[in-house]
Design a protein around this motif. Structure first.
Motif, mmCIF file in Angstrom:
data_model
loop_
_atom_site.group_PDB
_atom_site.id
_atom_site.type_symbol
_atom_site.label_atom_id
_atom_site.label_comp_id
_atom_site.label_asym_id
_atom_site.label_seq_id
_atom_site.Cartn_x
_atom_site.Cartn_y
_atom_site.Cartn_z
ATOM 1 N N THR A 86 7.438 1.388 1.823
ATOM 2 C CA THR A 86 7.651 0.167 2.596
ATOM 3 C C THR A 86 6.305 -0.503 2.820
ATOM 4 O OG1 THR A 86 7.393 1.255 4.743
ATOM 5 C CG2 THR A 86 9.613 1.221 3.790
ATOM 6 N N PRO A 87 6.258 -1.817 2.782
ATOM 7 C CA PRO A 87 4.986 -2.517 2.985
ATOM 8 C C PRO A 87 4.315 -2.169 4.317
ATOM 9 C CG PRO A 87 6.567 -4.008 2.003
ATOM 10 C CD PRO A 87 7.323 -2.744 2.343
ATOM 11 N N LEU A 88 5.102 -1.980 5.379
ATOM 12 C CA LEU A 88 4.501 -1.655 6.674
ATOM 13 C C LEU A 88 3.741 -0.331 6.611
ATOM 14 C CD1 LEU A 88 3.946 -2.006 9.668
ATOM 15 C CD2 LEU A 88 6.232 -1.084 10.144
ATOM 16 N N LYS A 89 4.334 0.680 5.979
ATOM 17 C CA LYS A 89 3.659 1.976 5.908
ATOM 18 C C LYS A 89 2.359 1.869 5.120
ATOM 19 C CE LYS A 89 3.028 6.338 6.459
ATOM 20 N NZ LYS A 89 2.570 6.821 7.788
ATOM 21 N N VAL A 90 2.370 1.136 4.006
ATOM 22 C CA VAL A 90 1.153 0.956 3.218
ATOM 23 C C VAL A 90 0.100 0.213 4.040
ATOM 24 C CG1 VAL A 90 0.175 -0.128 1.155
ATOM 25 C CG2 VAL A 90 2.389 1.040 1.031
ATOM 26 N N ALA A 91 0.515 -0.814 4.769
ATOM 27 C CA ALA A 91 -0.416 -1.560 5.605
ATOM 28 C C ALA A 91 -1.040 -0.652 6.664
ATOM 29 C CB ALA A 91 0.299 -2.735 6.269
ATOM 30 N N GLU A 92 -0.234 0.194 7.286
ATOM 31 C CA GLU A 92 -0.762 1.115 8.305
ATOM 32 C C GLU A 92 -1.759 2.096 7.709
ATOM 33 O OE1 GLU A 92 2.895 1.449 11.527
ATOM 34 O OE2 GLU A 92 2.877 2.783 9.782
ATOM 35 N N GLN A 138 7.909 -7.576 -1.794
ATOM 36 C CA GLN A 138 7.126 -6.509 -1.174
ATOM 37 C C GLN A 138 5.673 -6.931 -0.991
ATOM 38 O OE1 GLN A 138 8.020 -3.038 -3.826
ATOM 39 N NE2 GLN A 138 8.321 -2.026 -1.856
ATOM 40 N N VAL A 139 5.108 -7.573 -2.012
ATOM 41 C CA VAL A 139 3.723 -8.014 -1.922
ATOM 42 C C VAL A 139 3.561 -9.029 -0.797
ATOM 43 C CG1 VAL A 139 1.842 -9.193 -3.122
ATOM 44 C CG2 VAL A 139 3.262 -7.545 -4.352
ATOM 45 N N SER A 140 4.470 -9.986 -0.722
ATOM 46 C CA SER A 140 4.401 -11.003 0.338
ATOM 47 C C SER A 140 4.463 -10.355 1.720
ATOM 48 C CB SER A 140 5.547 -12.003 0.174
ATOM 49 O OG SER A 140 5.421 -12.732 -1.020
#
Length: 343
Positions: A86-92, A138-140
């Motif tokens: 998930t994008p949130l997990k990668v961002a974290e 996902q990238v956005s």
């Protein structure tokens, strides 16, 4: 006066035959320490799954360790295979790395699975539906989480990605196709092309990216680099001998064989039995092997032809000390700093 070509490194934690994946990870840590001292610009770790050949399945964990072992080199993922997460997990995760090592973290994202169809299925949380092809979405979303700039009415606008601090990881689009080049251009992201993996469309991909690039908050101008295989040795004969291991590896991968890296002796024997097959095609070889002067000339010619200022070097040989020596010889030839034997 033309600016000197920057050199960076992509490490995949290759597993030599007769060794172990655990030792391959230790080799990566040692390599990172060495190339930090040698003056390389970046050190990126790849993500691959269920392979006897390559040991790094979780680049973010290796980067956390390597950050504590190095002082100045930029650290990044080459890359995070975004469809698995998930994008949130990668961002974290990458905001955490940025908090630990501010100003040194790159987040390279890719669309490929980093393994076969079965591994992709096993990594999938919901197996009742087909794999979604929603990579642009996902990238956005990932970029919006990193920048905290969802539209005010968006439900995710209230989410604060911790740890919060100024700046953030530098996001790169990775790929080996014209699709990834176009996506990087549309998002206005810097772009890294995996020439060592697939060299048929390297020039077309870089030119597509450069011509279609749309300025953004991430870059005002296109910034591209290519990842190229390279093996340096004191003589051409030794470099060619060492390169037999990666020649066999390239052939095996096309046959679905993920065995550890063969020794040059075993690779020569197997390649001879196979009739010395070639997997090369394209304008440049995927791997440059030779003396430091020859490899330097090849890398500079390729960079000049593509209009890029940085090349990422990927070196796979069977013997780890020989791999360290290859990077030392290349650094000395480019005048980064003196090799350890001269220091």
């Amino acid at each position: 006066m033309a600016k000197a070509l920057q050199l960076s490194i992509l490490d995949q934690s290759p597993v030599p035959a007769g060794s172990t994946p655990a030792q391959a990870l230790q080799n990566s840590v040692e390599l990172a320490r060495k190339v930090d001292q040698l003056g390389y610009h970046r050190f990126w770790m790849s993500e691959h799954h269920a392979m006897d050949t390559l040991a790094c399945t979780a680049p973010e964990i290796l980067l956390a360790r390597i950050g504590a072992e190095t002082k100045q080199i930029r650290l990044g993922s080459g890359g995070i295979m975004l469809p698995h997460y998930t994008p949130l997990k990668v961002a974290e995760v990458f905001r955490t790395l940025h908090a630990l090592y501010p100003g040194r973290i790159d987040l390279g994202i890719g669309r490929a699975p980093g393994g076969g169809p079965m591994e992709a299925l096993a990594l999938k949380r919901d197996r009742s539906t087909k794999m979604l092809d929603d990579f642009p979405d996902q990238v956005s979303e990932l970029l919006a989480f990193l920048a905290q700039d969802f539209p005010q009415q968006h439900p995710f606008a209230r989410i604060r990605v911790s740890p919060q601090m100024p700046g953030g990881p530098d996001v790169w689009m990775l790929g080996s196709s014209l699709w990834s080049a176009s996506a990087a251009a549309e998002f206005g992201l810097p772009y890294a092309f995996a020439h060592f993996f697939s060299g048929e469309s390297s020039r077309a991909a870089i030119e597509t990216y450069q011509h279609r690039f749309t300025p953004s908050r991430y870059r005002s101008e296109p910034e591209a680099m290519v990842a190229v295989g390279a093996i340096c040795a004191p003589t051409q004969e030794e470099a060619d001998y060492l390169a037999t291991s990666v020649r066999l590896l390239q052939w095996r991968i096309r046959q679905g064989d993920r065995s550890p890296i063969a020794s040059p002796e075993d690779a020569q024997r197997e390649l001879k039995l196979l009739g010395n097959p070639t997997t090369e095609s394209g304008e440049w070889p995927r791997y440059f092997a030779g003396t430091p002067a020859k490899v330097k000339a090849n890398l500079e010619h390729m960079a000049d032809a593509l209009g890029i200022a940085e090349i990422v070097v990927n070196t796979i040989v069977w013997d780890h000390p020989t791999r360290l020596r290859s990077y030392e010889l290349l650094a000395a030839e480019f005048g980064l700093i003196a090799t350890s034997s001269q220091a």
